[in-house]
Design an enzyme around this catalytic site. Structure first.
Site, short mmCIF file in Angstrom:
data_model
loop_
_atom_site.label_atom_id
_atom_site.label_comp_id
_atom_site.label_asym_id
_atom_site.label_seq_id
_atom_site.Cartn_x
_atom_site.Cartn_y
_atom_site.Cartn_z
N SER B 96 85.30 -2.20 71.27
CA SER B 96 84.79 -0.84 71.07
C SER B 96 83.96 -0.75 69.79
CB SER B 96 85.93 0.15 71.19
OG SER B 96 86.26 0.83 70.05
N ASP B 217 86.66 2.16 83.04
CA ASP B 217 86.87 2.39 81.62
C ASP B 217 86.50 3.83 81.34
OD1 ASP B 217 86.64 2.54 78.86
OD2 ASP B 217 86.11 0.42 78.70
N HIS B 246 90.38 0.94 78.86
CA HIS B 246 89.49 0.61 77.77
C HIS B 246 90.07 -0.50 76.91
CE1 HIS B 246 86.27 1.26 74.97
NE2 HIS B 246 87.05 1.67 74.01
#
Lengths: 1110, 266
Positions: B96, B217, B246
């Protein structure tokens, strides 16, 4: 000069005066000359509803359990009280100066309070100090200021400042992060932090990153631009990024506004000139060259005049240079001009621009290949949109409001614990006990602490005995464990003991709700047990092994008795033998139930009974643990005997259960009877006895039960049964002194079905049910998702769901801790990845598993079965393969396609003679074209010696030849070959081979499996089908069975637990389909009824409930 | 400065091996998120783990609200760590926000990174004219105000959504680390992330990138992975992970480790 108590009382409100009285009482009981702040604290803590105690509970350090910390507080307090010199007094001990000072401080404090201000000033005539009555809260606050008191709290891990805070604030503790640094520094004082700059006190720790250049009003982008411009090379920034243009704008704005903080010192006073509009106008509209030249001339003259460090020429968005409308000539003119400018005024002029994306920059570079060098450009990625303004970026104060729910959330765990712990720890004693205790303390202290531990214990013995008798029914026996700690500290020991007595006698009734916290109780048991091990670690070596909680509870109750015994005799504890005995006992409980399950299959077995009562015993242990054990023993030993006549069991089992019941009844005696005497006896005599039971008889039973399940592997079964019987007899194996009952098998060779079936059977036979079978395929970890052949599907059902989110270790550890008596079946151990390898090595070496949280789980009672096709020296894969039509790989890879029947016609005589065939070779000749194509595809995969490998293998194969990843650009293929990947893979496989050898050497027994005779099975099945076919369709036509159908049938037969599952299917499904055939088609002698798979539908079960006819 | 930074950000170096692997966690987690896959790599790599300054495990006082206004400051941290440890080449796994940091770091120091593995990465979370980032500006504001209003409630809603797959363990773990973050920091970092836009600079990345994308996701739509693949400057691949959520390294560690191993060895 000490103040008389009566004088001090005048300054206090009734509530506070009561507290003072209590404190005086404490001092008197201890025979102290004065009443100090410490006495006051002691009294305040033991008041029935103590604000101080509550505040402590809230302010306590969350790292420790409340129980521990309160215990520590108790200890520290009593130790410091003991230091106070004792004198003989007839009257109440007067209030010491320090305590009186505290009272006066609180008076002053209270007077300053605005709400009291008028009150005290309206009555000026009463000038004596007694006019202000001190409230309890203020008194406590000032007492906490006393350095002696805060030292005591500090020793116990409390901070008096925090306690004060907790007292002042009724809310459950908020803002716990910044606690350690005094008053909470949070959003509220953030602004002051930034306004005034870091306070000098905080400077030291504030920032480890101070080496970075200074900040520029939150605008990181500007700072970076300045950094680039300050360099010698690549000093002209080109901002790249979607938000580059806005960054450029804010930079020019900032420079124009002379926010000098934005730029490095060397560059302050920089001017910016923007030629963006002129350029874009000129370039797109192709206007007069003259105007642009004029502009450049302006720039040049500005440069010559400028005094500061120089001039920044902002040429704006690069898009103007590369857009389609732009005329190439004009653009190159501008570029040339700019280049010239740079050459002329090197060092005094900068270019700056922005590009929305790297692509437009690339276009620009394509047009002017040397531009990067000519302009000395530095690409500067700009990634943050509109650097957030201070007001926006700083957290708003409204967030503060949210901390009420936030705090509430945090405090839930402590809320749960607080009432519990306070009820136990904070009201140390009731009055009666307190007095007795004080008396004893005084006695002890008068002896000058010369009394030995033994003496102390002896003196307390009668009451102890009494206690234990009473206590067993109260169910708080764990509390006696506190006594273990006592042995160290002398006086506190006595106090502790009285604590416990008090708890037992009085406070259990007061706080019955303690029983409604089963988890907490459980925790206590564990903790107590730990304390045990700490205290008696020299004796108790086996405490960490995984006996059930029942055992724990039991041993803890018996501990009381034992302790008394040892206290008297001074001899060593017999905890170890006891514990072992218990585990043996519980193992034996398992045994009869196994027997039951084996023949009855029903679940009325005593197992469940025993389990539930074990659960009772461990979970809500308050009732007498001894009686629980007794019940258990009785329940179990009665049920096999009562069940016995009902069933026609084979003789062995009857004998077995006889033996068990006998053994159990002995144990029951043992529990009921005179524990301390029998303990050592039985532990010495019962274990050889027990081992003896696993003699030849056990072996025979096991052998027979196993062969019933898996008839074809009798040699392997023989070896397995022998090993088990053997391992059970010698309880001490290679592992030296520690008693380990885990058995490790390694099954090698072919016949994956057989291995699994045997392992499953072992679980059922040894441990009673399938529940105790833990199955994992180590190779499937990588490719778990892809395997969908019947065999894999069967085990994947529910399996990967369980497995998700867990590593192998955690899954295994979790399962084993739930059911320690298990058979763990690990397939394809040769394909295990590194964590799994480490896990297994550790497990086999130490008998323990530690999961990823660091918890250790004993595998003492588990049986491990690993399987692999790999073996030392010879390759067993090829063993006996040649003769077989059906290879194991193919059967394993069979998928549950739906089946269909088609009718074909044969031209020629060859089918007549042999009217049922399994077409492997012939089918290409007969099949219809569509099928032909498909088959051919598959046929391509069937390399001669290796017919249809399973999907998994296929996939591996494909990836190794590197054709699969369509993602990859073409040039990658070569690179991948040369890349480091290969060496890596090799090292991995080498590594694991070595590990595998090592692992296999440690296994108890390696069992070689024979390949399964699929041909024989196929013959039987074919015969069955043939029979059905002839019966229904007649012998005129011939039947052609696709080899894939055969694979499916064989696979089904192998997987199923029942015999004749395929035969049933033939009877129910196939014959029905056969019956349909003559009705639908006109069959001639040349007709061929073809049974094949229908691969246009999704695969399902391997024995489809319906056959497609068309 | 370097060593204090190492200490402040809890830098850990584990394992033995010639090659260096950096594991960088994403928003709402800390380095413990790699715990479940770490042992698969320690035998072959020197694995460097660190906490982002916004992580709950880092002393919140180190988080300077004036410094960490853009991702570049995080990049500075990363590069300082690598320089202090004397790393001259490494493979980088970023999840991320750390994927974004990795992209920026490799732009700034292309020679340092042999390979970038981007997990749940997105160059831009907000939708744009011809770009689907998954969030509308309005939605983001709603989310942020929800965070402000009641962080606890927000966490308990966000964690299961983010983890996606039905793995209570992972949800618990993620909630824990998410909750460890001081809410104001968490909010601030969120703003920073949502304000970031890497789309223009992707082309500057020259290192080969492997984009690991899960099937579903909540934060990153599949189109973003394609966008990354098309726009990143190096040789790029997408690895599909057949699981949801995620945080595949938390919810499907074994699967993830296998994929990662493959991605690294190429």
């Amino acid at each position: 000069m000490p103040t008389p108590v009566s004088v001090a009382r005048q300054c206090l409100t009734p509530e506070a005066a009561h507290a003072l009285d209590e404190a005086v009482g404490v001092a008197r009981r201890r025979g102290h000359g004065q009443t100090t702040s410490l006495h006051a604290v002691s009294a305040l803590l033991s008041l029935p509803s103590s604000t101080l105690r509550e505040a402590c509970a809230r302010a306590r350090n969350s790292a420790y359990s409340p129980r521990l910390q309160f215990k520590a507080l108790d200890l520290c307090l009593s130790v410091s009280l003991d230091r106070v010199a004792s004198t003989q007094l007839s009257d109440d001990p007067p209030v010491s100066n320090s305590l009186m000072a505290a009272i006066k401080r609180s008076q002053a404090n209270q007077r300053r309070q605005p709400e009291n201000f008028h009150l005290y000033h309206q009555i000026p005539n009463q000038s004596s100090i007694s006019c202000v009555k001190v409230e309890l809260q203020h008194l406590i606050l000032s007492i906490l200021d006393d350095p002696v008191v805060s030292r005591v709290f500090g020793e116990a891990g409390f901070r008096s400042s925090e306690i004060k805070l907790a007292m002042v604030r009724p809310l459950p503790q908020l803002l716990r992060y910044s606690r350690s640094r005094g008053p909470p520094l949070f959003l509220c004082n953030l602004s002051e932090y930034s306004d005034r700059g870091p306070a000098p006190a905080r400077r030291s720790f504030a920032f480890p990153f101070s080496g970075f250049p200074g900040f520029c009003g939150g605008d990181e982008n500007c700072r970076r631009i300045g950094e680039v411009m300050n360099r010698n090379k690549g000093r002209n920034p080109l901002l790249v990024g979607v938000c580059a243009y806005s960054a450029l704008q804010s930079f020019t704005e900032a420079t124009e506004k002379r926010k000098d903080s934005v730029l490095p010192v060397e560059l302050s006073g920089l001017n910016v000139i923007c030629i963006e509009n002129d350029v874009s106008e000129f370039v797109t509209e192709n206007s007069d060259k003259g105007s642009v030249c004029l502009r450049f001339g302006e720039v040049g003259s500005m440069l010559q005049q400028s005094l500061g460090p120089g001039l920044v020429v902002n040429f704006g968005d690069l898009k103007a240079f590369v857009s389609d409308e732009a005329s190439g000539e004009a653009v190159s003119h501008v570029v040339d001009q700019l280049t010239k400018l740079l050459e002329l005024h090197a060092g005094k002029v900068w270019l700056i621009g922005a590009a929305a994306s790297y692509e437009s920059y690339l276009k620009f570079v394509n047009k002017f290949p040397s531009i990067e060098k000519d302009w000395d450009l530095q690409l500067l990625p700009i990634t943050s949109l509109r650097p957030p303004s201070m007001a926006e970026s700083y957290p708003r104060s409204s967030l503060m409001d949210s901390f009420v729910p936030f705090g509430g959330f945090f405090s839930t765990p402590s809320d749960l614990k607080v009432p519990f712990s306070s009820s136990y720890r904070c009201i140390p004693r009731c009055h009666q006990c307190n007095e007795k205790c004080e008396q004893e303390v005084i006695d002890v202290s008068k002896e000058g602490f010369t009394a030995s531990i033994a003496d102390q214990s002896k003196s307390s013995l009668p009451s102890w005995l009494q206690m234990t008798e009473l206590g067993t029914n109260k169910g708080l026996d764990m509390k006696t464990k506190d006594d273990g700690v006592v042995l160290g500290a002398k006086v506190t020991g006595v106090q502790k003991k009285w604590d416990n007595i008090c708890h037992r006698l009085h406070q259990t009734q007061q706080f019955p709700e303690a029983n409604t916290f089963p988890t907490l109780l459980g925790f206590q048991i564990v903790e107590d047990k730990k304390e045990n091990t700490d205290n008696h670690s020299s004796h108790n070596t086996d405490a960490s092994s995984s006996e059930t909680n029942c055992v724990n509870v039991d041993s803890s109750t018996s501990m009381d008795v034992q302790k008394i015994a040892t206290l008297q005799s001074g001899g060593p504890f017999t905890v170890v033998s006891k514990a072992k005995n218990e585990s043996l006992l519980s193992k034996q409980w398992e045994k009869p139930s196994k027997g039951e399950d084996l023949e009855s299959g029903g679940l009325n077995s005593p197992r469940s009974l025993s389990n539930s009562s074990v659960g009772d015993g461990s979970g809500t242990s308050p009732t007498s643990a001894t009686s629980v054990t007794t019940d258990l023993g009785l329940g179990i030993c009665s049920s096999p005997t009562s069940d016995k006549p009902k069933k026609s069991i084979n003789k062995n089992l009857v004998e077995l259960s006889h033996e068990f019941s006998g053994c159990l009844s002995a144990d029951v005696d043992l529990v009921n009877g005179n524990i301390s005497n029998r303990l050592t006896q039985s532990s010495s005599c019962s274990s050889p006895d027990y081992g003896g039971q696993f003699g030849p008889r056990e072996f025979k039973t096991l052998f027979r039960a196993l062969t019933q399940r898996v008839g074809w592997q009798d040699e392997a079964i023989c070896v397995i049964s022998q090993t088990i019987a053997c391992c059970r007899t010698r309880s001490e194996k290679r592992h030296g002194a520690s008693l380990r009952a885990d058995i490790w098998f390694n099954f090698i060779g072919p016949d994956r079905f057989g291995k699994k079936k045997i392992a499953l059977a072992l679980a059922e036979i040894l441990h009673g049910s399938r529940e105790h079978f833990i199955c994992m395929d180590l190779s499937s970890q990588d490719e778990m998702i892809y395997s969908n052949s019947i065999f894999d599907c069967q085990e994947m059902n529910g399996y990967d769901v369980k497995f998700r989110g867990k590593t192998l270790v955690d899954y295994l550890a979790g399962e084993l801790s739930k059911k320690p008596w298990s058979v763990v079946f690990l397939e394809n151990v040769d394909k295990a990845d590194v964590p799994a390898q480490n896990l297994l090595s550790q497990a086999i070496r130490t008998g323990k598993l530690s999961d990823s949280h660091g918890r250790e789980i004993s595998i003492n009672n588990a049986m491990f079965v690993t399987t692999s096709t790999f073996s030392k020296g010879k390759n067993l894969r090829t063993f006996g393969r040649e003769s077989s039509n059906y290879s194991e790989e193919r059967i394993l890879g069979a998928k549950g396609w739906p089946m269909q029947i088609r009718i074909g016609h044969a031209f020629g005589d060859n089918t007549k003679s042999q009217n049922i065939s399994v077409s492997d070779t012939m089918r290409k000749d007969i099949s219809s074209p569509t099928f032909f194509n498909k088959r051919k595809l598959i046929g391509g995969n069937e390399s001669p010696g290796q017919p249809e490998i399973s999907d998994m293998a296929k996939r591996a194969h494909m990836t190794s030849t590197r054709h699969l990843d369509l993602n990859l650009p073409a040039e990658e293929i070569e690179v991948r070959d040369t890349d480091d990947g290969n060496s890596d893979n090799n090292s991995i496989s080498n590594n694991s081979k070595a590990w595998l050898q090592d692992f296999f050497d440690q296994v108890d027994k390696t069992v070689v499996f024979k390949p399964f005779d699929f041909d024989a099975l196929a013959d039987i099945l074919l015969k069955e089908i043939k029979k059905s076919f002839h019966k229904i369709v007649g012998s005129d036509c011939s039947l052609d069975i696709d080899s894939k159908v055969m694979d499916q049938l064989l696979s089904a037969a192998c997987i199923s637990d029942r015999n004749r599952v395929v035969e049933d299917w033939v009877e129910r499904v196939l014959s029905r389909a056969f019956a349909e055939v003559p009705k639908r088609y006109s069959l001639t002698a040349h007709s061929i009824v073809k049974l094949s798979t229908f691969e246009e539908l999704a695969p399902g079960v391997c024995l489809p409930p319906r056959i497609i006819l068309n | 400065m370097g060593s204090t930074l190492l200490e402040a950000l809890n830098v850990r170096v584990e394992g033995s091996g010639q090659k260096v692997l950096v594991l960088a966690h994403g928003f709402g987690t800390d380095q413990s998120v790699w715990q479940r896959i770490l042992s698969s790599f320690t035998p072959y790599y020197r694995v460097i783990l660190y906490d982002l300054v916004c992580a709950g495990s880092v002393n919140p006082d180190y988080f300077d609200f004036r410094r960490y206004t853009t991702l570049d400051a995080y990049v500075d941290d990363l590069l300082t760590i690598l320089d202090t440890l004397g790393v001259d080449r490494c493979a980088y796994v970023g999840h991320s926000v750390s994927a974004m940091i990795g992209i920026l770091a490799s732009i700034r120091r292309p020679e340092l990174f042999t390979k970038l593995i981007l997990v749940g990465a997105s160059p831009r979370f907000l939708n744009d004219r011809d770009y689907h980032g998954g969030f509308e500006r309005g939605e983001i504001e709603t989310v942020l105000s929800a965070m402000e209003a009641n962080y606890a409630a927000w966490v308990s809603g966000f964690a299961p959504l983010s983890v996606g797959a039905d793995v209570p363990d992972a949800v618990r773990e993620f909630s824990r680390t998410l909750f460890n973050m001081r809410p104001d920091i968490s909010l601030f970092v969120c703003r920073t992330i949502f304000n970031s836009d890497l789309r223009g600079v992707l082309g500057l990345v020259k290192a080969p990138c492997c984009i690991i994308q899960t099937a579903k996701d909540a934060s990153v739509p599949a189109s973003v992975a394609t966008y990354l693949k098309d726009h990143l400057g190096g040789r790029n691949t997408i690895e599909e992970l057949l699981t949801d959520g995620h945080l595949p390294h938390l919810s499907a560690p074994t699967l993830f480790a296998a994929k990662l191993r493959r991605a690294l060895s190429r």
